[in-house]
Design a protein around this motif. Structure first.
Motif, PDB file in Angstrom:
ATOM      1  N   ARG A 185       0.842  -1.200   0.000  1.00  0.00           N
ATOM      2  CA  ARG A 185       0.000   0.000   0.000  1.00  0.00           C
ATOM      3  C   ARG A 185       0.881   1.256   0.000  1.00  0.00           C
ATOM      4  N   ARG A 186       1.651   1.430  -1.057  1.00  0.00           N
ATOM      5  CA  ARG A 186       2.512   2.608  -1.133  1.00  0.00           C
ATOM      6  C   ARG A 186       1.663   3.873  -1.156  1.00  0.00           C
ATOM      7  N   LYS A 187       2.163   4.929  -0.498  1.00  0.00           N
ATOM      8  CA  LYS A 187       1.426   6.200  -0.442  1.00  0.00           C
ATOM      9  C   LYS A 187       2.126   7.243  -1.299  1.00  0.00           C
ATOM     10  N   TYR A 188       1.339   8.071  -1.952  1.00  0.00           N
ATOM     11  CA  TYR A 188       1.865   9.148  -2.803  1.00  0.00           C
ATOM     12  C   TYR A 188       1.055  10.419  -2.559  1.00  0.00           C
ATOM     13  N   ARG A 189       1.680  11.551  -2.856  1.00  0.00           N
ATOM     14  CA  ARG A 189       0.954  12.826  -2.775  1.00  0.00           C
ATOM     15  C   ARG A 189       0.607  13.282  -4.190  1.00  0.00           C
ATOM     16  N   VAL A 190      -0.658  13.637  -4.423  1.00  0.00           N
ATOM     17  CA  VAL A 190      -1.105  14.032  -5.765  1.00  0.00           C
ATOM     18  C   VAL A 190      -0.559  15.425  -6.099  1.00  0.00           C
ATOM     19  N   SER A 191       0.065  15.538  -7.277  1.00  0.00           N
ATOM     20  CA  SER A 191       0.589  16.850  -7.682  1.00  0.00           C
ATOM     21  C   SER A 191      -0.238  17.456  -8.820  1.00  0.00           C
ATOM     22  N   GLY A 192      -1.011  16.620  -9.509  1.00  0.00           N
ATOM     23  CA  GLY A 192      -1.807  17.163 -10.610  1.00  0.00           C
ATOM     24  C   GLY A 192      -2.660  16.103 -11.265  1.00  0.00           C
ATOM     25  N   LEU A 193      -3.166  16.440 -12.445  1.00  0.00           N
ATOM     26  CA  LEU A 193      -4.061  15.568 -13.197  1.00  0.00           C
ATOM     27  C   LEU A 193      -3.621  15.630 -14.656  1.00  0.00           C
ATOM     28  N   THR A 194      -3.642  14.514 -15.328  1.00  0.00           N
ATOM     29  CA  THR A 194      -3.213  14.542 -16.746  1.00  0.00           C
ATOM     30  C   THR A 194      -4.288  15.212 -17.588  1.00  0.00           C
ATOM     31  N   SER A 195      -3.855  15.884 -18.636  1.00  0.00           N
ATOM     32  CA  SER A 195      -4.838  16.557 -19.499  1.00  0.00           C
ATOM     33  C   SER A 195      -5.490  15.562 -20.466  1.00  0.00           C
ATOM     34  N   GLN A 196      -4.778  14.436 -20.709  1.00  0.00           N
ATOM     35  CA  GLN A 196      -5.336  13.419 -21.622  1.00  0.00           C
ATOM     36  C   GLN A 196      -5.975  12.276 -20.831  1.00  0.00           C
ATOM     37  N   PRO A 197      -6.909  11.571 -21.466  1.00  0.00           N
ATOM     38  CA  PRO A 197      -7.449  10.368 -20.799  1.00  0.00           C
ATOM     39  C   PRO A 197      -6.372   9.274 -20.721  1.00  0.00           C
ATOM     40  N   THR A 198      -6.568   8.326 -19.823  1.00  0.00           N
ATOM     41  CA  THR A 198      -5.569   7.274 -19.577  1.00  0.00           C
ATOM     42  C   THR A 198      -5.219   6.516 -20.859  1.00  0.00           C
ATOM     43  N   ARG A 199      -6.216   6.276 -21.722  1.00  0.00           N
ATOM     44  CA  ARG A 199      -5.961   5.449 -22.918  1.00  0.00           C
ATOM     45  C   ARG A 199      -4.971   6.122 -23.872  1.00  0.00           C
ATOM     46  N   GLU A 200      -4.799   7.434 -23.762  1.00  0.00           N
ATOM     47  CA  GLU A 200      -3.880   8.132 -24.678  1.00  0.00           C
ATOM     48  C   GLU A 200      -2.496   8.351 -24.069  1.00  0.00           C
ATOM     49  N   LEU A 201      -2.325   7.982 -22.796  1.00  0.00           N
ATOM     50  CA  LEU A 201      -1.063   8.299 -22.116  1.00  0.00           C
ATOM     51  C   LEU A 201       0.034   7.293 -22.432  1.00  0.00           C
ATOM     52  N   VAL A 202       1.194   7.806 -22.861  1.00  0.00           N
ATOM     53  CA  VAL A 202       2.386   6.961 -23.058  1.00  0.00           C
ATOM     54  C   VAL A 202       3.558   7.614 -22.335  1.00  0.00           C
ATOM     55  N   PHE A 203       4.577   6.792 -21.999  1.00  0.00           N
ATOM     56  CA  PHE A 203       5.756   7.351 -21.318  1.00  0.00           C
ATOM     57  C   PHE A 203       6.978   6.521 -21.693  1.00  0.00           C
ATOM     58  N   PRO A 204       8.207   7.102 -21.613  1.00  0.00           N
ATOM     59  CA  PRO A 204       9.419   6.349 -21.966  1.00  0.00           C
ATOM     60  C   PRO A 204       9.770   5.355 -20.856  1.00  0.00           C
ATOM     61  N   VAL A 205      10.096   4.109 -21.249  1.00  0.00           N
ATOM     62  CA  VAL A 205      10.440   3.095 -20.240  1.00  0.00           C
ATOM     63  C   VAL A 205      11.954   2.889 -20.107  1.00  0.00           C
ATOM     64  N   ASP A 206      12.743   3.456 -21.049  1.00  0.00           N
ATOM     65  CA  ASP A 206      14.202   3.306 -20.951  1.00  0.00           C
ATOM     66  C   ASP A 206      14.892   4.567 -21.464  1.00  0.00           C
ATOM     67  N   ASP A 207      16.214   4.519 -21.503  1.00  0.00           N
ATOM     68  CA  ASP A 207      16.994   5.705 -21.900  1.00  0.00           C
ATOM     69  C   ASP A 207      16.890   6.034 -23.376  1.00  0.00           C
ATOM     70  N   ILE A 208      16.504   5.041 -24.170  1.00  0.00           N
ATOM     71  CA  ILE A 208      16.448   5.310 -25.619  1.00  0.00           C
ATOM     72  C   ILE A 208      15.020   5.653 -26.061  1.00  0.00           C
ATOM     73  N   SER A 209      14.248   6.103 -25.087  1.00  0.00           N
ATOM     74  CA  SER A 209      12.885   6.605 -25.334  1.00  0.00           C
ATOM     75  C   SER A 209      11.963   5.592 -25.993  1.00  0.00           C
ATOM     76  N   THR A 210      12.025   4.348 -25.543  1.00  0.00           N
ATOM     77  CA  THR A 210      11.034   3.355 -25.977  1.00  0.00           C
ATOM     78  C   THR A 210       9.740   3.685 -25.242  1.00  0.00           C
ATOM     79  N   MET A 211       8.673   3.918 -25.991  1.00  0.00           N
ATOM     80  CA  MET A 211       7.421   4.377 -25.376  1.00  0.00           C
ATOM     81  C   MET A 211       6.485   3.204 -25.068  1.00  0.00           C
ATOM     82  N   LYS A 212       5.778   3.333 -23.977  1.00  0.00           N
ATOM     83  CA  LYS A 212       4.800   2.296 -23.622  1.00  0.00           C
ATOM     84  C   LYS A 212       3.562   3.005 -23.093  1.00  0.00           C
TER      85      LYS A 212
END
Length: 993
Positions: free
Chosen positions: A385-412
Motif C-alpha cells: 500500500r505505497r502512499k503518494y501525494r497528488v501533484s496534478g491531473l493529466t490533461s489526456q485520458p488514460t488510454r492516450e497516455l504513453v511514457f518512456p520506459v528506458d533511456d532510448i525513449s522506448t514508449m509504452k
C-alpha cells in the motif's frame, strides 16, 4: 503625558504604574435609582451642571493629566476647557489658545511635531522595557453567582525538567516520521542508555525529560522498516543517525513564582514543556491538528458533501491562571477528506456519474483543485500500500497516455504497463490519471487504482452547504457540551498517562468552579415623542415597539433596483411601501414615493443598472443628490452584493441597502424593523444612546472628551497565498454619546497583523514632510464633528493572539502617540489599549443547569456575566465577559485583556463600560457578544474585501479608503496599491452597517 516628561526616560514613559493613582480617578457612582429596575435614572438639575462649568479646573484633574503633579504650562492651558462636565443640552466648544489647536487640515505639514515625536518619544526599541498593565483589583459590581469553566487544575510537578537537542540525519521532513524514529529509539534504549527515562518529544528538534539522562551527548543508530511496503515481499529498511545533546534545565521555581503573582514575566519554556508532555499520548492515539486532536472513533463522522466528512475531537492547552496551572479542554470539529476510492470521491465532488461519460475541462479543473496535495494509497498491488501525494491531473485520458520506459525513449502506454507489470486491467480508460511526484518526473496512477489515505484534514474553503452541515455538528447545547468535555477528560485518563506520571503532572477531573458576577443592563434612551422614552433591556434584548429612534433621519429622495427575476414589480412596490412605513413608525421621516419607478435589472448588468438609476435620478432632481438606494437581490447572488457595494461606495457615492428575495416575499415586522435601524445609521442618525452617556454619568468617558477606537485586521482565507490583508479602524465621532463611528480601511501585506497605516509620514515637494494615517484622520474628524479634541483615548483591538501582544502594543501604541504629537507638539492624551479575543476555548457553564434564574432560554449563562478571577491571568488585567444572550449552541464569552492603561480604569470601570457599550450596537435590539467598536471594525474590514479589484488580489497592497487614501505613497515608489477611496458623503456615516 506631556512630552517634557516623556523625554526623561523611555523606561519611565513605558512602565508607568497606572493603578497606583486610582484615588485620582474616583469611579463616579450613579444614583441608586439607575439600576433598580423600577425606573430610569433621574437626571441632575440642568442648572447644577451649568454652574459647575464656570468653576476652574480642579487641581486633581490637572495633576492626573500631568502624571504625578508635574504640569507643563502649555499642557495646563490645553486642559482647561475639557475640565467642564459635559451636558446633553450644551456642549462647550474648546477654547483655542494659540499653539493648542488640533489642525483642521487633515494633512498638515508637521516638520516640528513629527520630528519631535520621532526623536523624543522615548518609545522603547525592544519589548524588554514594556510591562503590561497590572490588575488594579477585582470587580465588585453585579449580582454574584458561581459558574463552571472548562479548566481543569493541573498540579505543578516537583521534578527538574531538562531539554535536549535532537538531530536526525538524513533529515526527515514530516513530524510523524521523526516521531517514529524517536519512538524506536526509546523502545530499544529506554532501559539502558536512557536510564529508564521516558522522554517527551515535540516532533522536531527538542526532547524533554524529568530528571537528567545519564549522558550530556550521545549518538544512536536507528533502523526503521518502511511499513508501507508489502507484508510478504521484501521490506525497505532505512538507517538514521540520531544525536541527543543536553541544552538546558527549565526553571519550575520561576513558574511557581509567576503563578503565585510574584513575577510578571511568564516562563514560556516551562509551560511549553508541560504542554508537550500532556500532548504526547494523545498525539500517538489521535490525529493532531494544531492544538486539537481528532479521531473518527470519538463520534461517528458526519458527511458534509463533496467527499468531505466532519471528525469530532478535542482542544487541549495548558494555561497559567490565578488558581495555578490549568488544562483548558474544549470540544472541536473539523472537515476531513473521506477515505474513499478516488473514483467515488470524484463522483461525489462533481455530483454525477463519472464512469460512463468523459469529463469536461471545468470538471478537470475542479478535480485538480480538490486533489492537489492529497495523499493517496495504491490498491492494485495486493498488500503493498505505497502512499503518494497528488501533484496534478493529466490533461489526456488514460488510454492516450504513453511514457518512456528506458533511456532510448522506448514508449509504452500506461494501460499496457499496468497490465504487464501488475496484471491490472484498467477499466475506465476515458478518465485522466493522477500525477504524483514532482512535475518534471511525474508518475501516472489510474484513478481506479487509488484510495484516499485516512486522516487528512481539509484546509481549503468550504462551500455554504458544507459550512451549514459542519455547524450542525458543532452546535451543542451548553449541558451537552459540558458533558462531552467531562467525558473527554475521563477518557483521556491523565492519571494513567505514562508521560504525565513520568513528569509528575496530576490533572483534576473536576471543572473549575469560578465566582462570577452578572452586571446589570444599562438604561437606553429613545426619543421623547415615543410612548416609551427609555428602556431597560431584559436578558440582553428589547424591541422597538412604542419607541422612536433618538435621532431619526429624513429620507426624501430614494430609488429601488430589483435584481431578482422572481420578484414582480407589484411585490417590490408593496415591500418598499412596508419598509417606508416601518421607517416612519420607528422615528424617521421617509417619503413613500421613489424618485423614479422601481427599476428591474439583471445581476450581470449591475454597473450599467446602477449608473442608469443614478443619472436618471440626478436628472429628475435637477442636481440634488439621491439619498438612498434600495436593492432587491436574488438569495444566491454570487458577486452581485460585493460589486454593488464597491460601485456605490467608491464610485457613485451612494448609500445602499440590500434586501434578499426571501425577505421581500415574507415581509416580517421584525425584519423591517432591523432594516430600518440599519438605514437610519447609514443616513447619519442614531438609534439609541446610553442614558448614562447623555446624563454624563459614565466614569472616565463623560468627564472629558473621549474617543473610542476599534481596530481589526482580516486575513485572506487558507489557500489564498497572495491576497492582501485588510486593516480597519473605526472611531467614535460623538461625545458624550459615543454611538456613531466613522471607519477607515487599508490593504496591507499578506497576513501582516500590525496595522501599517495607523500613522505615516511622506515627503511632499511643496509642503515638505506631511503626516497622515488612520488615527490622525479620525482624531481630526472627531474634532470637526464635536468641536472638541479628544483628551482621552480608549482603543479596542480585535484579532490579536497572545503571542503577538507585545509586538502589536509596541508598534500600535507608538503609532497612536506619533499621530497625536503630529497634531500638536504637547498633545498626548492618555491611552487605554485593550485586546479583544473571541478565538479562544474558555467556556462558562451554569453551576446548576436546572436553576432557571441563572440561565437564559437556550440554557446559556446570563448576559452580563463577567469573570476576572481564578481562570484569568495571575497578574495582568484581563477578564471574560459574556455580554450577549446565546440563542443557539454554547455562548463564547469575549476575553478582554487590558495591555496598557494610562486612564487608571478600575476593574468595575472597564468591565461595566464594555458591557454597556455592547447594548449600543446599531443593527439590532440585542446586546452583542463583542464590544461594538471592535465589531464595526470587523464589518468595515470585511466590506473592504469587496473593494479590491480582481487583479489586486494578486498584489500585496497597502493604502486606505477615505482620508487614509490621501496618505498613500506615489505609485511605483514602493509597489503599494491603495484600495479605491470612499466618497466623502459615504465616509461620514456608518456605511458598513
Amino acid at each position: 503625558m506631556p512630552i517634557r516628561q516623556m523625554k526623561e526616560s523611555s523606561e519611565q514613559h513605558l512602565v508607568i504604574k497606572p493603578h497606583l493613582q486610582n484615588s485620582m480617578n474616583p469611579v463616579q457612582k450613579p444614583p441608586k435609582t439607575a439600576q433598580n429596575g423600577k425606573g430610569p435614572p433621574t437626571q441632575e438639575p440642568q442648572n447644577a451642571k451649568l454652574n459647575n462649568q464656570t468653576s476652574p479646573p480642579s487641581k486633581n484633574r490637572g495633576r492626573r493629566r500631568g502624571r504625578g503633579g508635574r504640569k507643563s504650562d502649555q499642557g495646563e492651558v490645553f486642559m482647561r476647557p475639557s475640565s467642564r462636565p459635559c451636558t446633553a443640552a450644551h456642549k462647550p466648544s474648546l477654547a483655542q489658545p494659540a499653539g493648542a489647536v488640533l489642525a483642521d487640515i487633515p494633512n498638515e505639514s508637521v516638520e516640528s511635531g513629527g520630528n519631535l515625536c520621532e526623536m523624543e518619544m522615548g518609545f522603547p526599541s525592544s519589548s524588554k522595557s514594556l510591562s503590561f498593565a497590572p490588575r488594579p483589583g477585582y470587580g465588585q459590581l453585579g449580582k454574584k453567582c458561581i459558574v463552571k469553566a472548562n479548566h481543569f487544575f493541573a498540579e505543578l510537578p516537583d521534578k527538574d525538567l531538562n531539554q535536549y537537542d535532537v538531530t536526525i540525519t538524513p533529515e526527515v521532513a514530516s513530524k510523524s516520521a521523526n516521531r517514529a524514529i524517536i519512538a524506536e529509539l526509546v523502545k530499544l534504549h529506554k532501559e539502558s542508555d536512557l536510564g529508564m527515562r521516558l522522554p517527551a518529544y515535540d516532533g522536531r528538534k527538542s526532547l524533554y525529560t524529568a530528571g537528567e539522562l545519564p549522558f550530556a551527548w550521545k549518538e544512536f543508530k536507528i533502523k526503521l522498516i518502511d511499513k508501507e511496503d508489502g507484508i510478504n515481499g521484501p521490506k525497505r529498511e532505512r538507517e538514521y543517525k540520531v544525536v541527543i545533546k543536553f541544552v538546558a534545565r527549565a526553571n519550575l521555581h520561576h513558574l511557581g513564582q509567576f503563578l503565585a503573582g510574584k513575577r510578571a514575566d511568564a516562563p514560556h519554556e516551562a509551560l511549553q514543556i508541560l504542554d508537550i508532555v500532556l500532548r504526547e499520548l494523545s498525539t500517538k492515539r489521535y490525529c493532531p491538528v494544531g492544538r486539537s486532536f481528532f479521531s473518527p472513533d470519538i463520534r461517528k463522522p458526519q458527511r458534509l458533501g463533496d467527499g468531505l466528512e466532519s471528525w469530532c475531537g478535542f482542544y487541549q492547552s495548558i494555561r497559567p491562571t490565578q488558581m495555578g496551572l490549568s488544562l483548558n479542554i474544549d470540544m472541536a470539529s473539523a472537515a476531513f477528506i473521506e477515505a474513499l476510492p478516488v473514483i467515488e470521491f470524484v463522483a461525489q465532488l462533481l455530483g454525477k456519474d463519472v464512469l460512463s461519460r468523459s469529463l469536461s475541462d471545468s470538471d478537470r479543473v475542479k478535480i485538480k483543485k480538490a486533489l492537489r496535495g492529497v495523499k493517496v494509497e495504491v490498491t492494485h498491488r495486493g498488500n503493498v500500500r505505497r502512499k503518494y501525494r497528488v501533484s496534478g491531473l493529466t490533461s489526456q485520458p488514460t488510454r492516450e497516455l504513453v511514457f518512456p520506459v528506458d533511456d532510448i525513449s522506448t514508449m509504452k502506454s500506461v494501460v499496457e504497463y499496468f497490465h504487464e507489470v501488475y496484471g491490472f486491467t484498467i477499466q475506465h480508460t476515458h478518465l485522466p490519471c493522477l500525477q504524483v511526484g514532482n512535475q518534471k518526473k511525474a508518475s501516472y496512477l489510474p484513478m481506479e487504482a487509488c484510495k484516499i489515505v485516512e486522516g487528512q484534514r481539509y484546509t481549503k474553503r468550504l462551500n455554504e452547504k458544507q459550512i451549514t452541515a459542519l455547524l450542525k455538528v458543532t452546535c451543542q447545547r451548553p449541558r451537552d457540551r459540558e458533558n462531552d468535555i467531562l467525558q473527554t477528560v475521563q477518557h483521556n485518563a491523565y492519571d494513567q498517562d505514562p508521560y504525565a506520571k513520568e513528569f509528575g503532572i496530576k490533572i483534576s477531573e473536576k471543572p473549575a468552579s469560578v465566582e462570577a458576577r452578572v452586571l446589570p443592563a444599562p438604561w437606553l434612551k429613545y426619543h421623547e415623542t415615543g410612548k416609551e422614552k427609555d428602556c431597560l433591556p431584559q436578558v440582553g434584548q428589547w424591541n422597538m415597539m412604542n419607541k422612536k429612534m433618538i435621532n431619526g433621519m429624513t429620507v426624501n429622495r430614494w430609488a429601488c433596483i430589483n435584481f431578482s427575476r422572481s420578484v414582480q414589480e407589484s411585490v417590490a412596490r408593496g415591500f418598499c411601501n412596508e419598509l417606508a412605513q416601518m421607517c416612519q413608525v420607528s422615528g424617521m421621516e421617509f417619503n413613500p414615493e421613489p424618485v423614479i419607478p422601481i427599476y428591474p435589472a439583471r445581476p450581470e448588468h449591475v454597473e450599467k443598472a446602477l449608473k442608469h438609476v443614478y443619472h436618471a435620478c440626478t436628472n429628475k432632481l435637477k442636481g440634488k443628490e439621491l439619498e438612498l438606494l434600495l436593492a432587491i437581490l436574488p438569495d444566491n447572488n454570487g458577486s452581485l452584493y460585493g460589486d454593488l457595494k464597491r460601485i456605490c461606495e467608491t464610485d457613485l457615492g451612494l448609500i445602499s441597502q440590500c434586501c434578499l428575495t426571501k425577505h421581500v416575499f415574507k415581509i416580517s415586522k421584525q425584519y423591517l424593523a432591523n432594516v430600518a435601524l440599519k438605514i437610519n445609521v447609514k443616513m447619519g442618525g442614531r438609534n439609541t444612546v446610553l442614558l448614562d452617556a447623555i446624563s454624563c454619568r459614565i466614569p472616565l468617558v463623560s468627564d472629558i472628551p473621549t474617543i473610542i477606537f476599534g481596530a481589526d485586521v482580516t486575513h485572506p482565507e487558507n489557500g489564498e497565498d497572495s491576497s492582501p490583508s485588510i486593516a480597519a479602524v473605526v472611531a467614535s465621532q460623538d461625545w458624550p454619546e459615543v454611538t456613531k463611528y466613522a471607519g477607515l480601511v487599508c490593504a496591507q501585506a499578506h497576513r501582516q497583523e500590525l496595522i501599517q497605516d495607523l500613522y505615516k509620514t511622506w515627503h511632499d515637494p511643496i509642503r515638505g514632510t506631511v503626516s497622515g494615517g488612520m488615527i490622525r484622520d479620525l482624531l481630526v474628524s472627531f474634532r470637526k464633528a464635536t468641536g472638541q479634541k479628544p483628551l482621552r483615548i480608549i482603543f479596542y483591538r480585535d484579532g490579536v493572539s497572545e503571542g503577538q501582544f507585545y509586538q502589536v502594543l509596541l508598534y500600535e501604541l507608538d503609532a497612536i502617540r506619533k499621530a497625536c504629537a503630529s497634531l500638536e507638539p504637547n498633545y498626548q492624551p492618555p491611552v487605554t489599549f485593550i485586546v479583544v479575543q473571541k478565538r479562544h476555548h474558555t467556556r462558562l457553564f451554569a453551576n446548576n443547569h436546572r436553576d432557571w434564574s441563572s440561565i437564559n432560554k437556550s440554557g446559556n449563562i446570563l448576559p452580563g456575566t463577567v469573570v476576572d478571577s481564578k481562570i484569568c491571568h495571575p497578574t495582568e488585567f484581563d477578564f471574560y465577559l459574556c455580554s450577549h444572550a446565546g440563542i443557539k449552541g454554547t455562548s463564547r464569552p469575549a476575553h478582554y485583556h487590558v495591555l496598557w492603561d494610562e486612564n487608571n480604569f478600575s476593574a468595575d470601570g472597564i468591565q461595566s463600560l464594555t458591557n454597556n457599550l455592547c447594548y449600543t450596537y446599531a443593527r439590532c435590539t440585542r446586546s452583542v457578544s463583542v464590544v461594538p467598536p471592535a465589531y464595526y471594525a470587523h464589518l468595515a474590514a470585511f466590506r473592504a474585501r469587496f473593494y479590491m479589484e480582481p487583479d489586486m488580489q494578486q498584489e500585496n497592497g497597502c493604502g486606505g479608503v477615505g482620508q487614509a487614501a490621501k496618505g498613500t505613497r506615489a505609485a511605483g515608489e514602493s509597489g503599494i496599491r491603495p484600495l479605491p477611496a470612499l466618497k466623502e458623503n459615504v465616509k461620514r456615516v456608518m456605511f458598513y452597517c
